[in-house]
Every structure is written in structure tokens, then in C-alpha cells.
Design a protein around this motif. Structure first.
Motif, PDB file in Angstrom:
ATOM      1  N   TYR A  42     -57.315  -1.386  13.862  1.00 40.96           N
ATOM      2  CA  TYR A  42     -57.978  -1.711  12.591  1.00 40.96           C
ATOM      3  C   TYR A  42     -57.852  -0.613  11.542  1.00 40.96           C
ATOM      4  CZ  TYR A  42     -59.664  -5.544  15.376  1.00 40.96           C
ATOM      5  OH  TYR A  42     -59.731  -6.648  16.178  1.00 40.96           O
ATOM      6  N   GLY A 165     -69.109 -12.050  14.645  1.00 40.23           N
ATOM      7  CA  GLY A 165     -67.648 -12.057  14.664  1.00 40.23           C
ATOM      8  C   GLY A 165     -67.050 -11.850  16.036  1.00 40.23           C
ATOM      9  N   SER A 167     -67.074  -9.366  17.815  1.00 41.86           N
ATOM     10  CA  SER A 167     -66.497  -8.022  18.006  1.00 41.86           C
ATOM     11  C   SER A 167     -66.884  -7.452  19.358  1.00 41.86           C
ATOM     12  CB  SER A 167     -66.993  -7.056  16.932  1.00 41.86           C
ATOM     13  OG  SER A 167     -66.874  -7.617  15.665  1.00 41.86           O
ATOM     14  N   PHE A 220     -50.084  -8.218  13.790  1.00 45.01           N
ATOM     15  CA  PHE A 220     -51.321  -7.443  13.953  1.00 45.01           C
ATOM     16  C   PHE A 220     -51.196  -6.505  15.153  1.00 45.01           C
ATOM     17  CE2 PHE A 220     -55.434  -7.456  16.302  1.00 45.01           C
ATOM     18  CZ  PHE A 220     -56.234  -6.772  15.392  1.00 45.01           C
ATOM     19  N   GLU A 286     -55.595  -4.916  23.637  1.00 42.26           N
ATOM     20  CA  GLU A 286     -56.904  -5.485  23.303  1.00 42.26           C
ATOM     21  C   GLU A 286     -57.351  -6.481  24.355  1.00 42.26           C
ATOM     22  OE1 GLU A 286     -57.194  -7.760  19.564  1.00 42.26           O
ATOM     23  OE2 GLU A 286     -59.071  -6.713  19.128  1.00 42.26           O
ATOM     24  N   SER A 288     -60.340  -9.657  24.609  1.00 41.50           N
ATOM     25  CA  SER A 288     -61.309 -10.440  23.859  1.00 41.50           C
ATOM     26  C   SER A 288     -62.101 -11.264  24.874  1.00 41.50           C
ATOM     27  CB  SER A 288     -60.582 -11.330  22.846  1.00 41.50           C
ATOM     28  OG  SER A 288     -61.507 -11.991  22.022  1.00 41.50           O
TER      29      SER A 288
HETATM   30  C1  AVJ Z   1     -62.111  -8.904  15.958  1.00 46.70           C
HETATM   31  C2  AVJ Z   1     -62.359  -8.655  18.299  1.00 46.70           C
HETATM   32  C3  AVJ Z   1     -63.294 -10.540  17.202  1.00 46.70           C
HETATM   33  O1  AVJ Z   1     -61.184 -10.887  19.696  1.00 46.70           O
HETATM   34  O2  AVJ Z   1     -60.874 -12.578  18.406  1.00 46.70           O
HETATM   35  C4  AVJ Z   1     -58.052 -11.586  16.940  1.00 46.70           C
HETATM   36  C5  AVJ Z   1     -59.656  -9.614  17.444  1.00 46.70           C
HETATM   37  N1  AVJ Z   1     -57.260  -9.919  18.024  1.00 46.70           N
HETATM   38  N2  AVJ Z   1     -56.773 -11.822  17.206  1.00 46.70           N
HETATM   39  C6  AVJ Z   1     -60.982 -11.367  18.589  1.00 46.70           C
HETATM   40  C7  AVJ Z   1     -58.364 -10.372  17.461  1.00 46.70           C
HETATM   41  C8  AVJ Z   1     -56.288 -10.815  17.855  1.00 46.70           C
HETATM   42  C9  AVJ Z   1     -60.888 -10.446  17.379  1.00 46.70           C
HETATM   43  N3  AVJ Z   1     -62.132  -9.631  17.233  1.00 46.70           N
END
Ligand code: AVJ
Length: 326
Positions: A42, A165, A167, A220, A286, A288
Motif C-alpha cells: 500500500y 473494509g 482489512s 497491484f 498477502e 485475505s
Molecule cells: C484491503 C485487505 C481488504 O483482502 O480483499 C484486494 C486487499 N488484495 N485484492 C482484501 C486485496 C487484493 C483487500 N483488503
């Protein structure tokens, strides 16, 4: 890091210090398997790409949560303390927050709003957009990450903390609980938390949201390599890595990875090191996490909040919960 005494309108650093990125990158890329902390996604460019993601047809979380907030804004606000101040963790550009602020201003004359985010650029946008539309909202931007929660104590009581969101989905369960406990520690009895989380659903729906046909999520993800090139003198070729995302059922999460298309060595000047990748080797960038309503209740409880109410959409794809400190 922001200390409480610095918060009285002293200029704050423009971004995470370079050294901190260097440490995280070196540590993450030295590990087996390789990984990098999602907060590094980010920067200004990454935040702008995430904004684009939120508008994609496949990316259901943002519009689903926005619909929940729009449908229930009045009811949510009616359950809040009288004359609340509002803090927000990972505010981004605060687009969804404005739905709540609008509704809140029908109940109170003004709102002090403290958005916290790692992205300086996103916070500037948030402040501009909120102040342009809602003159009765005083915006106090806080640059920092979730270790910088002392600003919550600058807020007048009663306090509302927004963590919407989904997060929190970036965090492992234990870390999510610890974060809520840290938030709770800066709050007092009667203060509230509004938490938005994505729910477990059909895996095809979830997977499409992280592998969009326009390739924005891929950009991204790869932006992380471009960021390392720019900030640390890295020599990554973004085309030499594939964006990989999938649903990990056992862990109840979507995973994002960057997969090396071939075996290659990548020099990173500022780290004075060369990183070797085998063909098909991945960097885990990442997670999620997706919740069930039961797990969401447990999360709030273990985090130190008593669940007051949960709102969902008609498909039960996303949940917004209100918790209170007893
Ligand atoms: C910002 C963590 C809520 O997990 O959906 C979206 C990040 N990464 N697409 C999610 C994200 C790729 C998003 N968050």
C-alpha cells in the motif's frame, strides 16, 4: 512511529521510513518460503491500484459492505453513543466512511474524525473529499500503522473506532485478536468498534475477486516489486513473475503470491544482496481471511468487545458488526 506528544499538529513523516522497508524486505526474502508483509503493497501506487480494485465487477467486498452501510446507516448510528468522535484504522480514501459520517451528522452538530493509514496520499484524498462534502467534520489525519494507536486517546469520549473494509482479513487470527485487544486498551467503557469482515462463501466468487479479468489485482501484486526497485534499488523484472491467487480452504483464506516464471537472481542494491528464485518459487504477498459469523463473534469477544449487533447483505457475503467495551 507517532508518539502522543507529536500528535498536536506537528508534521508527520511522509511514509514508512525506508529502513523499515529494507528490514522487512530482507527478512521476508531470506525466509523459506519467501514472503513479504502485505502492508508493503500500500504505497501511493498500490493504494491507487487498490482503489481501482474496489470498482472491479468481480470485487464484491467493497460494494457489498457499502450497501450494508447505506441500508443500515441510520440504525447503526442510532446504536452509537451520544456525540461520538470517530477514529478509523486503515482509512484509505474514506469513501465508505462518508456514508456513516453523513448519517451521523443528522444526529450531532459536528464530528471529529481521526483516519489512520500508512498511505500519505490516501489520507490527503480522504481529508479533501470528506471536508469538501461535509464541512461539519473536522479531519485529523494520522499517518502510521496499527502499532500507532495512541491517537485513539486524543479522541473525546465516547469514541467509535471504525475498522471496516475487511482489512482485518490481512491478519492471522491470533494477530487479529491481539490488534483488537490493543485497540481496546486505548478505549474506555462504552466506547465502540464497528468491524467489517468478509464472510466465507462460494469459492468461485471469492477466487474471481482476486483474479480479475482486467488484471488490476495482478498489477497491484506486482507493484510490490516495482516499489522495491524504486525504494531499494531492486532489479526485479515484474514480467518475470506471475500473479497467483487461490482459496486455501483449510486456512479459510485467499492467498496472493508472486511466482517466479523461471529461475533467476535478482540484485537489490540497498540490501547489498542478491536473491535467488527457482522456477515456480513463490513470494507470499498477502492473505485475505474470510470469516464465519461464529468466528466473527469469537474474534470480537476475545478482542475485548461485547457484540451488540451484526448487519449483513441478503447473500450473507459480508458482515458489519458493532461491539462495545463493557
Ligand atoms: C484491503 C485487505 C481488504 O483482502 O480483499 C484486494 C486487499 N488484495 N485484492 C482484501 C486485496 C487484493 C483487500 N483488503
Amino acid at each position: 512511529m507517532i508518539r502522543p506528544e507529536q500528535l498536536k499538529r506537528v508534521p508527520v513523516p511522509a511514509s514508512i521510513p525506508v529502513s523499515e522497508i529494507a528490514g522487512d524486505v530482507l527478512e521476508g526474502l531470506s525466509r523459506t518460503p519467501k514472503s513479504l508483509p502485505p502492508k508493503l503493497l500500500y504505497d501511493a501506487e498500490g493504494s491507487a491500484l487498490f482503489e481501482q480494485i474496489t470498482c472491479l465487477p468481480e470485487y464484491y467486498p467493497t460494494r457489498t459492505e457499502a450497501a450494508i452501510l447505506m441500508t443500515h446507516a441510520d440504525e447503526i448510528c442510532s446504536r452509537l453513543g451520544k456525540n461520538v468522535s470517530v477514529g478509523e484504522l486503515g482509512a484509505g480514501t474514506a469513501t465508505k466512511t462518508r456514508i456513516l459520517l453523513r448519517s451521523l451528522l443528522r444526529r450531532q452538530f459536528s464530528v471529529n474524525y481521526f483516519p489512520l493509514d500508512v498511505s500519505d496520499a490516501a489520507l490527503k484524498l480522504a481529508k479533501d473529499e470528506v471536508e469538501k462534502e461535509l464541512q461539519a467534520v473536522n479531519v485529523h489525519p494520522q499517518i502510521g500503522d496499527f502499532e500507532d494507536l495512541a491517537f485513539l486517546e486524543l479522541q473525546a469520549r465516547p469514541r467509535l473506532v471504525l475498522y471496516i473494509g475487511s482489512s482485518i482479513g490481512n491478519l492471522e487470527h491470533v494477530d487479529a485478536i491481539t490488534l483488537l485487544q490493543n485497540v481496546a486498551q486505548h478505549l474506555s467503557s462504552g466506547d465502540q468498534l464497528l468491524l467489517g469482515v468478509d464472510l466465507v462463501k462460494d469459492s468461485g466468487v471469492m477466487q474471481a475477486a482476486y483474479n480479475d479479468s482486467a488484471g488490476i489485482t495482478a498489477s497491484f501484486n506486482k507493484n510490490l516489486l516495482i516499489r522495491i526497485n524504486r525504494e531499494l534499488g531492486g532489479h526485479f523484472e515484474p514480467e518475470a513473475f506471475y500473479h497467483v491467487s487461490f482459496w486455501n480452504e483449510a486456512a479459510s483464506r485467499i492467498e496472493l503470491h508472486l511466482e517466479s516464471a523461471r529461475s533467476q537472481s535478482v540484485r537489490v542494491d540497498a540490501l547489498d544482496t542478491t536473491i535467488r528464485f527457482g522456477q515456480g518459487e513463490r513470494i507470499h504477498t498477502e492473505n485475505s481471511y474470510k470469516y464465519t459469523l461464529e468466528r466473527l463473534g469469537d474474534l470480537l469477544q476475545h478482542g475485548g468487545f461485547q457484540l451488540e449487533h451484526t448487519w449483513t447483505d441478503p447473500h450473507c457475503w459480508f458482515a458489519v458488526s458493532l461491539g462495545v467495551i463493557k
